[in-house]
Scaffold this motif. Structure first.
Motif, mmCIF file in Angstrom:
data_model
loop_
_atom_site.group_PDB
_atom_site.id
_atom_site.type_symbol
_atom_site.label_atom_id
_atom_site.label_comp_id
_atom_site.label_asym_id
_atom_site.label_seq_id
_atom_site.Cartn_x
_atom_site.Cartn_y
_atom_site.Cartn_z
ATOM 1 N N ARG A 9 7.843 0.333 -7.098
ATOM 2 C CA ARG A 9 6.629 1.143 -7.230
ATOM 3 C C ARG A 9 5.582 0.493 -8.132
ATOM 4 N NH1 ARG A 9 7.604 7.119 -6.269
ATOM 5 N NH2 ARG A 9 9.419 7.155 -4.904
ATOM 6 N N GLU A 10 5.989 -0.451 -8.925
ATOM 7 C CA GLU A 10 5.071 -1.020 -9.914
ATOM 8 C C GLU A 10 4.268 -2.210 -9.386
ATOM 9 O OE1 GLU A 10 7.694 -0.172 -13.886
ATOM 10 O OE2 GLU A 10 8.634 -1.222 -12.220
ATOM 11 N N TYR A 11 4.581 -2.642 -8.179
ATOM 12 C CA TYR A 11 3.849 -3.747 -7.545
ATOM 13 C C TYR A 11 3.567 -3.342 -6.109
ATOM 14 C CZ TYR A 11 5.233 -6.061 -11.770
ATOM 15 O OH TYR A 11 5.398 -6.353 -13.102
ATOM 16 N N THR A 12 2.418 -3.767 -5.602
ATOM 17 C CA THR A 12 1.936 -3.229 -4.328
ATOM 18 C C THR A 12 1.383 -4.337 -3.439
ATOM 19 O OG1 THR A 12 -0.364 -2.906 -5.033
ATOM 20 C CG2 THR A 12 1.201 -1.146 -5.567
ATOM 21 N N GLY A 13 1.144 -3.957 -2.184
ATOM 22 C CA GLY A 13 0.322 -4.789 -1.312
ATOM 23 C C GLY A 13 -1.148 -4.628 -1.688
ATOM 24 N N HIS A 14 -2.020 -5.244 -0.892
ATOM 25 C CA HIS A 14 -3.427 -5.311 -1.303
ATOM 26 C C HIS A 14 -4.311 -5.733 -0.139
ATOM 27 C CE1 HIS A 14 -2.744 -9.725 -1.378
ATOM 28 N NE2 HIS A 14 -1.555 -9.384 -1.867
ATOM 29 N N GLY A 15 -5.597 -5.416 -0.276
ATOM 30 C CA GLY A 15 -6.557 -6.015 0.620
ATOM 31 C C GLY A 15 -6.649 -7.509 0.366
ATOM 32 N N ILE A 16 -7.161 -8.233 1.350
ATOM 33 C CA ILE A 16 -7.232 -9.694 1.241
ATOM 34 C C ILE A 16 -8.388 -10.194 2.097
ATOM 35 C CG2 ILE A 16 -5.543 -9.961 3.120
ATOM 36 C CD1 ILE A 16 -4.528 -12.486 1.656
ATOM 37 N N ARG B 51 -11.736 -13.164 1.226
ATOM 38 C CA ARG B 51 -12.158 -14.326 0.421
ATOM 39 C C ARG B 51 -11.356 -14.401 -0.874
ATOM 40 N NH1 ARG B 51 -16.207 -17.623 1.404
ATOM 41 N NH2 ARG B 51 -17.651 -17.200 3.114
ATOM 42 N N GLN B 52 -10.946 -13.247 -1.372
ATOM 43 C CA GLN B 52 -10.125 -13.182 -2.576
ATOM 44 C C GLN B 52 -8.680 -12.869 -2.187
ATOM 45 O OE1 GLN B 52 -11.615 -14.020 -5.448
ATOM 46 N NE2 GLN B 52 -13.508 -14.209 -4.254
ATOM 47 N N MET B 53 -7.754 -13.367 -2.996
ATOM 48 C CA MET B 53 -6.356 -13.054 -2.744
ATOM 49 C C MET B 53 -6.086 -11.563 -2.875
ATOM 50 S SD MET B 53 -3.209 -13.611 -2.111
ATOM 51 C CE MET B 53 -3.345 -15.377 -1.872
ATOM 52 N N HIS B 54 -6.643 -10.951 -3.919
ATOM 53 C CA HIS B 54 -6.426 -9.523 -4.144
ATOM 54 C C HIS B 54 -7.759 -8.789 -4.060
ATOM 55 C CE1 HIS B 54 -2.781 -11.246 -6.116
ATOM 56 N NE2 HIS B 54 -2.232 -10.245 -5.476
ATOM 57 N N GLU B 55 -7.893 -7.978 -3.024
ATOM 58 C CA GLU B 55 -9.070 -7.148 -2.838
ATOM 59 C C GLU B 55 -8.612 -5.691 -2.739
ATOM 60 O OE1 GLU B 55 -11.731 -10.461 -0.355
ATOM 61 O OE2 GLU B 55 -11.165 -8.584 0.632
ATOM 62 N N GLU B 56 -9.586 -4.790 -2.721
ATOM 63 C CA GLU B 56 -9.267 -3.386 -2.457
ATOM 64 C C GLU B 56 -8.920 -3.237 -0.976
ATOM 65 O OE1 GLU B 56 -8.985 -0.918 -4.541
ATOM 66 O OE2 GLU B 56 -9.578 -2.120 -6.291
ATOM 67 N N PRO B 57 -8.034 -2.300 -0.632
ATOM 68 C CA PRO B 57 -7.370 -1.333 -1.497
ATOM 69 C C PRO B 57 -5.988 -1.821 -1.935
ATOM 70 C CG PRO B 57 -6.931 -0.780 0.777
ATOM 71 C CD PRO B 57 -7.775 -2.033 0.798
ATOM 72 N N LEU B 58 -5.437 -1.227 -2.989
ATOM 73 C CA LEU B 58 -4.025 -1.398 -3.283
ATOM 74 C C LEU B 58 -3.211 -0.651 -2.231
ATOM 75 C CD1 LEU B 58 -3.956 -0.873 -7.158
ATOM 76 C CD2 LEU B 58 -3.988 -3.033 -5.902
ATOM 77 N N ILE B 59 -2.059 -1.218 -1.880
ATOM 78 C CA ILE B 59 -1.230 -0.612 -0.823
ATOM 79 C C ILE B 59 0.169 -0.357 -1.374
ATOM 80 C CG2 ILE B 59 -0.417 -0.809 1.555
ATOM 81 C CD1 ILE B 59 -2.600 -3.010 1.921
ATOM 82 N N PRO B 60 0.409 0.810 -1.955
ATOM 83 C CA PRO B 60 1.747 1.117 -2.474
ATOM 84 C C PRO B 60 2.781 1.151 -1.347
ATOM 85 C CG PRO B 60 0.102 2.677 -3.294
ATOM 86 C CD PRO B 60 -0.542 1.900 -2.194
ATOM 87 N N ASN B 61 4.029 0.943 -1.703
ATOM 88 C CA ASN B 61 5.120 1.021 -0.733
ATOM 89 C C ASN B 61 5.784 2.394 -0.754
ATOM 90 O OD1 ASN B 61 5.025 -1.671 0.399
ATOM 91 N ND2 ASN B 61 5.591 -2.370 -1.658
ATOM 92 N N PHE B 62 5.070 3.380 -1.249
ATOM 93 C CA PHE B 62 5.512 4.773 -1.239
ATOM 94 C C PHE B 62 4.265 5.635 -1.157
ATOM 95 C CE2 PHE B 62 4.504 3.642 -5.527
ATOM 96 C CZ PHE B 62 3.941 4.780 -6.091
ATOM 97 N N GLY B 63 4.378 6.796 -0.546
ATOM 98 C CA GLY B 63 3.195 7.636 -0.461
ATOM 99 C C GLY B 63 3.378 8.813 0.480
#
Length: 249
Positions: free
Chosen positions: A164-171, A173-185
């Motif tokens: 829960r403390e680490y997530t997927g992400h938008g991607i 031009r940047q490696m990490h963009e919005e949105p964060l993508i939790p693996n629970f929800g």
């Protein structure tokens, strides 16, 4: 940072970045064997990315010292390649990013070293399945929570916990963009998914508890209880129809 919608041209470039990542991960997977030092995989990764016309995404990113993340057994993510020697029965996560013409591709796989336990095999299969379940929900007009809930439900139905403390992400031009993508929800919650969004979906599943700790090197994330962990990831584009996985050969 706002969620960015990519043009067809941008997605075409990301497709090329993703192909580089997929090809290099396939090469790395074939190299995994008992007796190999994890730093040898990093050398191969950088060499092959550059040979294919890409630039390693991770090397130097926020100070990270390698081109590849190599996480073994209870290490979840951000394992730094070094002198550790792989042994029969280990499981190893390989997380790789490449930049092509300014755009990013990001993917991860977990593979066994020689013969692995039935529990380790089940964990790897469940993590792959959780990734597929999440990707299946990455559709125009769905909501972000549909992806997160699908990952969680698949993982927990098979007896594994989701980190829960680490997530997927938008991607993009940047490696990490919005949105964060939790693996629970919760299904039906979160931002609406739209055509042109590009997402890095990355379930991390543990045999034991979901809680984590940071190791002494300040990078590597391990399971708090020392249980095995697996990690799979794809970069995906939202389309009018089926989600498109960009990190495939």
């Amino acid at each position: 940072m706002a969620i960015t919608i990519k043009s067809e041209r941008e997605i075409a470039i990301m497709r090329k970045a993703g192909k580089i990542v997929a090809r290099v991960l396939a090469i790395l997977a074939r190299e995994v064997r008992p007796g190999l030092k994890t730093k040898e995989l990093d050398v191969i990764a950088e060499r092959e990315i550059r040979k294919l016309g890409g630039i390693p995404s991770f090397k130097g990113y926020r100070g990270y010292p390698a081109s590849l993340c190599v996480s073994v057994n209870d290490e979840i993510v951000h394992g730094i390649p070094g002198d550790r020697v792989l042994v029969e029965g280990d499981i190893i996560s390989l997380d790789l990013g490449a930049i092509y013409e300014g755009y990013q591709g990001d993917s991860a796989i977990t593979v066994g070293v020689g013969n692995i336990s039935l529990q380790a095999r089940a964990l790897i299969e469940a993590t792959q399945g959780a990734l597929k379940a999440g990707i299946d929900q990455a559709r125009n007009k769905n909501r972000l929570g549909d992806i997160s809930a699908a990952v969680q439900q698949y993982a927990e139905s098979r007896g594994f916990s989701v980190v829960r403390e680490y997530t997927g992400h938008g991607i993009g031009r940047q490696m990490h963009e919005e949105p964060l993508i939790p693996n629970f929800g919760i299904p039906g919650t979160g931002p609406v998914l739209k055509k042109g969004m590009t997402l890095a979906i990355e379930p991390m599943l543990n045999v034991g508890d979901w809680r984590t700790r940071i190791c002494d090197n300040k990078w590597t994330v391990c399971t708090l209880d020392g249980s095995l962990s697996a990690h799979f990831e794809h970069t995906v584009a939202i389309t009018d129809g089926e989600p498109e996985i960009l990190t495939v050969e």
